[in-house]
Design an enzyme around this catalytic site. Structure first.
Site, PDB file in Angstrom:
ATOM      1  N   SER A 190     -49.557 -42.263 -20.898  1.00 43.17           N
ATOM      2  CA  SER A 190     -48.114 -41.629 -21.058  1.00 43.17           C
ATOM      3  C   SER A 190     -46.986 -42.635 -21.124  1.00 43.17           C
ATOM      4  O   SER A 190     -45.990 -42.381 -21.593  1.00 43.17           O
ATOM      5  CB  SER A 190     -47.877 -40.612 -19.876  1.00 43.17           C
ATOM      6  OG  SER A 190     -48.640 -39.515 -20.168  1.00 43.17           O
ATOM      7  N   SER A 199     -46.968 -38.640 -22.522  1.00 47.12           N
ATOM      8  CA  SER A 199     -46.036 -37.738 -22.349  1.00 47.12           C
ATOM      9  C   SER A 199     -44.454 -38.291 -21.999  1.00 47.12           C
ATOM     10  O   SER A 199     -43.402 -37.608 -22.240  1.00 47.12           O
ATOM     11  CB  SER A 199     -46.403 -37.119 -21.011  1.00 47.12           C
ATOM     12  OG  SER A 199     -45.977 -38.185 -19.844  1.00 47.12           O
ATOM     13  N   LYS A 248     -37.446 -40.887 -15.765  1.00 47.12           N
ATOM     14  CA  LYS A 248     -38.429 -39.877 -16.119  1.00 47.12           C
ATOM     15  C   LYS A 248     -38.341 -38.863 -15.258  1.00 47.12           C
ATOM     16  O   LYS A 248     -38.255 -38.946 -13.930  1.00 47.12           O
ATOM     17  CB  LYS A 248     -39.727 -40.226 -16.270  1.00 47.12           C
ATOM     18  CG  LYS A 248     -40.676 -39.115 -17.067  1.00 47.12           C
ATOM     19  CD  LYS A 248     -42.276 -39.756 -17.127  1.00 47.12           C
ATOM     20  CE  LYS A 248     -43.012 -38.704 -17.891  1.00 47.12           C
ATOM     21  NZ  LYS A 248     -44.404 -39.277 -18.019  1.00 47.12           N
TER      22      LYS A 248
END
Lengths: 489, 102
Positions: A178, A154, A79
């Site tokens: 998330s 997210s 990420k």
């Protein structure tokens, strides 16, 4: 398309170590897959082709020398909130344009020490703020199950990349859900470990008292192995926990479901707006465990409706403070203004997307004089009460079974009202406030207008008892025999 | 809950953000809805409850306390040069900022 991309993390590492496949072959297969699919899925914001092959070659060399490591030679997606030395790190924002860190986050450093290969950096809602992966400078990520659907947020890139067989496992972060809500949306597994289990050093901060570096993979075993490679005490992070770590991926089948106590919170499944199919998914899971000999026990969470408002005070307050550092002076974007303050304003206004601006404004509202006691202090007290409810529940049961999200996956752009989006996290926020670990696991599929979409559940566990939690998730996986998305494209 | 333009202007100033007239109208509406939503917390009785600022230092009875202290030692190396390479503008070890002294 090479079938190698279908290998899971554990299997791929075993094959590399046994020299049945080289890391270079595996990495090239994933790079080809990313190249073929990224235009549609948009999971990666940076693909590290040269670096990946370089790391893969070094891995193959280690294998030859008999120096194999835990996840030797396996390509991983990271990420883009994790700082990677010498590799562009953007937090999916415009404000970090061109930011190439001079340091490596502890979590990613641990992965490379364990033999992992950096395939690339993953798209997400910027700074971890969002639930549909639309709050990003790099365009929305698409759900590999159906391209007009969101993979959630997210960590949308983290789940889309594994669901679409672009890599074997990914890092994500979970502040209020998330890693779990996106896992739910894509039929993948998401582990949010206990707060403090994975170091936050070198992870771009959103809400520091909640941020938990997390994991996504296609199976519980792979996610567990990835967590084992990432986690551990880090003296550089003052909130890192110096608590013994299990080999999370070993002996997962070693669980006697008979006698297992599973908490089923009535208030969770009676929440207004919970889709009946999701409720049914939770109840069917409880029934399966009950039939296998587990005891289902009612646990109380009278404050569930206050968890999301509590989170949307605490997280924005911390975010407003954390994001104050983006001033256009030390890194990233600078938009020149008439003077210093004007330059700050122009830079920040151009660099943040709307949802990020909303959270900064809310954060400054709840922290400002006259409102501090009514909002921020109040939220910290409610947080304490929510944590107490979890403690009471977990005194009685081994794990808690709960929905992950209130509705099946939804389309890109379908939810525009901020409060409606915030309520997507109603089931993932409460245990985040308490710092407790949870794992989201797929259960089955539903039909939505002729489209097949995955749904799942989550288990919430005791502080630092990730191993016990993962055993239950593994048992669930065995019971449901959920079929991941087939390799396509 | 309604928020007047003054509050929005003050928040924007504190946040070092600026909004066009249209954007301001939009964010005012959003903030009104969000503040109404978070104001629900006033319904919860929190008399005598200690605020929880961190999972690690929370005083929940019987819970694992894992906060720790560190020695007051400098552990950072001097990385000025490499850190300044990411700055929009730096020279001779200094960050170059817009003029602040007339």
């Amino acid at each position: 398309m090479s079938e190698l991309v279908k290998l899971g993390l554990k299997e791929a590492a075993e094959k590399v170590k046994a020299r049945e496949v080289s890391s270079v072959e595996l990495t090239q297969a994933c790079l080809d897959r990313v190249q073929a699919r990224n235009g549609d899925i948009n999971a990666f914001v940076t693909v590290c082709s040269d670096k990946a092959l370089e790391m893969a070659e070094a891995s193959d060399q280690r294998v030859k020398e008999g120096k194999s490591r835990l996840i030797e030679g396996v390509p991983l997606g990271i990420k883009d909130l994790f700082c990677t030395e010498g590799v562009l790190t953007t937090a999916s924002s415009h404000i970090l344009d061109g930011f190439v860190p001079a340091y490596e986050s502890t979590v990613t450093a641990n992965l490379w020490k364990a033999g992992g290969v950096l395939l690339g950096k993953l798209n997400h809602d910027q700074f971890g703020m969002g639930t549909a992966n639309e709050n990003t400078h790099y365009g929305p990520v698409r759900n590999p199950w159906a391209m007009d659907y969101t993979p959630g947020g997210s960590s949308g890139g983290s789940v889309a990349a594994v669901a679409d067989y672009q890599c074997m496992a990914t890092t994500s972060t979970d502040t209020g859900g998330s890693s779990r809500q996106p896992a739910f949306m894509t039929g993948t597994v998401g582990i949010k470990p206990t707060y403090g289990r994975c170091s936050r050093w070198g992870v771009i901060s959103y809400a520091s008292s909640l941020d938990s570096p997390s994991v996504n993979a296609r199976t519980v075993e792979d996610a567990a192995l990835m967590l084992r490679a990432m986690a551990g005490f880090d003296p550089k992070d003052s909130t890192s926990a110096d608590i013994e770590m299990d080999a999370f991926d070993e002996d997962l089948a070693d669980l006697d479901v008979k006698g297992l106590k599973i908490g089923l919170p009535t208030e969770y499944i009676e929440v207004e707006g919970l889709d009946p199919r999701i409720k049914q998914t939770v109840l069917s899971t409880a029934k399966r465990f009950e039939e296998a000999g587990a005891e289902i026990i009612d646990v109380k969470f009278p404050l569930i409706e206050y968890a999301v408002p509590c989170y949307y005070i605490i997280a924005p307050a911390e975010a407003a403070s954390n994001l104050a550092r983006y001033d256009g002076m030390r890194y990233g974007l600078r938009v020149e203004g008439e003077n210093l303050v004007d330059t700050y304003k122009k830079t920040r206004s151009a660099g943040f997307k709307l949802e990020t601006k909303r959270r900064i404004m809310i954060g400054n509202y709840v922290l400002s004089s006259g409102y501090y006691d009514a909002y921020y202090l109040k939220a910290q007290k409610v947080r304490a009460l929510i944590a107490r409810d979890f403690q009471n529940a977990l005194d009685k049961v081994d794990v808690i079974l709960a929905p992950t999200a209130p509705t099946p996956p939804f389309k890109v752009g379908a939810l525009t009202d901020p409060v409606q989006l915030y309520l997507q996290d109603i089931f993932t926020i409460p245990n985040s406030l308490a710092g407790l670990p949870a794992v989201a696991v797929p259960s089955g599929t539903v039909e939505e207008g002729g489209t097949t979409l995955p749904v799942g559940i989550q288990f919430i566990g005791k502080l630092f008892k990730e191993k016990d939690l993962l055993k239950v998730a593994y048992a669930h996986e065995q019971m449901t025999q959920f079929k991941p998305l087939e390799l396509k494209g | 809950m309604s928020i007047d333009a003054k509050v929005i202007d003050k928040l924007a100033e504190l946040s070092r953000l600026e909004f066009s007239a249209d954007a301001k109208a939009e964010i005012t509406g959003d903030l009104e809805n969000i503040i109404t939503f978070i104001s629900k917390l006033s319904e919860v009785n929190t008399d005598g409850v200690q605020p929880m600022s961190s999972v690690m230092t929370s005083s929940i009875e019987g819970e694992v306390a894992y906060a720790r202290e560190r020695n007051d030692e400098v552990t950072e190396e001097n990385n000025r040069e490499s850190y300044q390479q990411t700055a929009p503008e730096a020279d001779m070890g200094f960050y170059i900022v817009p003029r602040v002294v007339e």
